[in-house]
Design a protein around this motif. Sequence first.
Motif, mmCIF file in Angstrom:
data_model
loop_
_atom_site.group_PDB
_atom_site.id
_atom_site.type_symbol
_atom_site.label_atom_id
_atom_site.label_comp_id
_atom_site.label_asym_id
_atom_site.label_seq_id
_atom_site.Cartn_x
_atom_site.Cartn_y
_atom_site.Cartn_z
ATOM 1 N N PHE A 42 0.845 -1.202 0.000
ATOM 2 C CA PHE A 42 0.000 0.000 0.000
ATOM 3 C C PHE A 42 0.877 1.247 0.000
ATOM 4 N N ARG A 43 1.838 1.280 0.909
ATOM 5 C CA ARG A 43 2.723 2.441 0.999
ATOM 6 C C ARG A 43 3.564 2.600 -0.267
ATOM 7 N N ALA A 44 4.109 1.495 -0.762
ATOM 8 C CA ALA A 44 4.987 1.569 -1.929
ATOM 9 C C ALA A 44 4.232 2.056 -3.164
ATOM 10 N N ALA A 45 3.007 1.556 -3.355
ATOM 11 C CA ALA A 45 2.219 1.949 -4.524
ATOM 12 C C ALA A 45 1.925 3.441 -4.512
ATOM 13 N N ALA A 62 0.971 -7.438 -5.286
ATOM 14 C CA ALA A 62 2.319 -7.717 -5.792
ATOM 15 C C ALA A 62 3.315 -7.821 -4.649
ATOM 16 N N GLU A 63 3.173 -6.963 -3.652
ATOM 17 C CA GLU A 63 4.094 -7.001 -2.516
ATOM 18 C C GLU A 63 3.848 -8.218 -1.644
ATOM 19 N N VAL A 64 2.573 -8.626 -1.524
ATOM 20 C CA VAL A 64 2.282 -9.861 -0.797
ATOM 21 C C VAL A 64 2.961 -11.036 -1.492
ATOM 22 N N ARG A 73 3.526 7.160 -6.550
ATOM 23 C CA ARG A 73 2.629 8.085 -7.251
ATOM 24 C C ARG A 73 2.578 9.444 -6.567
ATOM 25 N N ALA A 74 3.633 9.776 -5.850
ATOM 26 C CA ALA A 74 3.834 11.100 -5.247
ATOM 27 C C ALA A 74 2.831 11.416 -4.146
ATOM 28 N N PHE A 75 2.338 10.387 -3.457
ATOM 29 C CA PHE A 75 1.519 10.616 -2.266
ATOM 30 C C PHE A 75 2.433 10.806 -1.056
ATOM 31 N N VAL A 76 1.936 11.545 -0.079
ATOM 32 C CA VAL A 76 2.686 11.820 1.147
ATOM 33 C C VAL A 76 1.968 11.157 2.315
ATOM 34 N N GLU A 77 2.694 10.400 3.118
ATOM 35 C CA GLU A 77 2.081 9.769 4.285
ATOM 36 C C GLU A 77 1.864 10.808 5.381
ATOM 37 N N ILE A 78 0.679 10.794 5.973
ATOM 38 C CA ILE A 78 0.342 11.725 7.043
ATOM 39 C C ILE A 78 -0.086 10.948 8.287
#
Length: 428
Positions: free
Chosen positions: A142-145, A250-252, A149-154
Motif C-alpha cells: 500500500f505504501r509503496a504503490a 504484488a508485494e504480498v 505516485r507522489a503521495f505523502v504519508e500523514i
Amino acid sequence: MQRILSSQLTHHVGATVRIAGWVHRRRLLKSVAFLIVRDAAGLAQVVVADAAVRAAVESLPEETVVEVTGTVVANATAPAGVELAEPAVRPLGPPAVPPPFDLYRPALTATLPTQLDHAPTALRHPTRSAALRISAAAVAGFRAALDARAFVEIHTPKVVASSTESGANVFALDWFGRPAYLAQSPQFYKQLMVGVFERVYEVGPVFRAEPHDTVRHLAQYTSLDVELGFLTDHRDVMAVLRETLAGMLAEVAARAGGPLATLGLTLPEVPAEIPAVHFTEALKIAGAPADEPDLAPAHERALGEWALREHGSDFLFVTGYPMAKRPFYTHPDPARPAYSNGFDLLFRGMELVTGGQRLHRHEDYLAALAARGEPVEPYAGYVDAFRHGMPPHGGFAIGLERFVARLTGAANVREVTAFPRDLHRLTP
C-alpha cells in the motif's frame, strides 16, 4: 559464534552453527530423539543421539526457548533438506508452561475464543502468524504503490472534539475535563491535507462503537486511507484504488511467499479494468427491490458471484449509491443528483472499500448541511478550510483486516487480527 536463522542452514552444510528459538516439538524415539526448533524464519530439525543431551531435551517442554549449537548435515527428509547433528542444547530461560493447545500440529484445533484468550501463544502457530505476515506485506505494498505516485504519508489525530463525522456511535473519553472522542475515521483531516500536499495517505487505527457482533466487524480496525486532489470525478479515485490494490497484492507475492504456501493460497489477479455497475443496475443483478436504499450482505454475495461468472473478477465496483445513504461531504452525480459520485469496491462478494468524490466548495458544504438539518458549528474547523481554496478531490479507505480475511478465506476477521477489539473483547 553468531546466531543464524533456520532458513540459512542450507548455506552452511558441514559447518558448526548456532541457532536459537522455541521448542516446537520433541519426538522421542528409542534410539534417537528429534528436537524441532522454531524461529522467525521457520523450523530446524536437531538430531539428538547423545544420552546426556537427550535427557536435557526430555526436560524441556514445548515452547521453551533454547539455543542449539551443532553441525549442519544434509538430509532430504528434514525441513529444508538439512538438520543439525551432534548438538549442544542450552535453555535460554526456565521450562515453559505449555499453552492449552498444541502448536506443533498442522492446524490449530482450539476454538477461536480460546485462541483469542491466549493470543500471545496462539499467534505463534504458523497459520496464525502467516496471516499477520501477509497483512504486513499488504501494508508495505500500500505504501509503496502510493509513494511511487507522489503521495505523502500523514498522521492525523485519533482523539477528536466532535463526534459527528459519520453519524456512527463513538467512544467518549475525558480529555483533561473536557469531552472528547476516539476518531471514527481520518476523513476530515485527510481532506484538509489535500490542501497541503495534494495527495496523501495514512495507515492508522479507527474506532467504531457500533454494537455489531458479526464475523466481519471490529470496534477497532486498521484503516488504509487515501485522498487526492485535482481530479475530474470519482473515476480518477477508482483508477488509483485499482493501482493500489495491484501494488498490495504484488508485494504480498514478493514478501510473503512462505506464508502463502503455509495457507495454501493463490493470490487473485486485479483486472486491468475492474468491472463496474451502477447501484441501480446492481439492485437488478442482486434481485433486490428497486427502492432498496443500500446493499445487504446477501446482495453483495450475489454481486460477487455475478462478477466472477460474467467477468472472471474477484473485484467489482458498485457506483452511484443514493445520496441519502452517503455522508454529507459526498459529491452528487451532476447528471443524477439523487445519486452520488461515490462507490464501493466488493472483494469476493463483500464490501471492502468505500470511496468517492467529495464536495470542495464552501457554499456546497453549507447547503449540504442545511439540507440534512444539521448545524454548521460542530463542523466549523473543517468546513472553514474550504473558504480558502480546495481543489476537486476524493479518496477511499480500505479495511486492512477485512482485506486479509477475504484474501486468506478466513471465516472470521478475528482470525487475522492479532488482538481484536469488539463488542465483548478488551483483553488481552
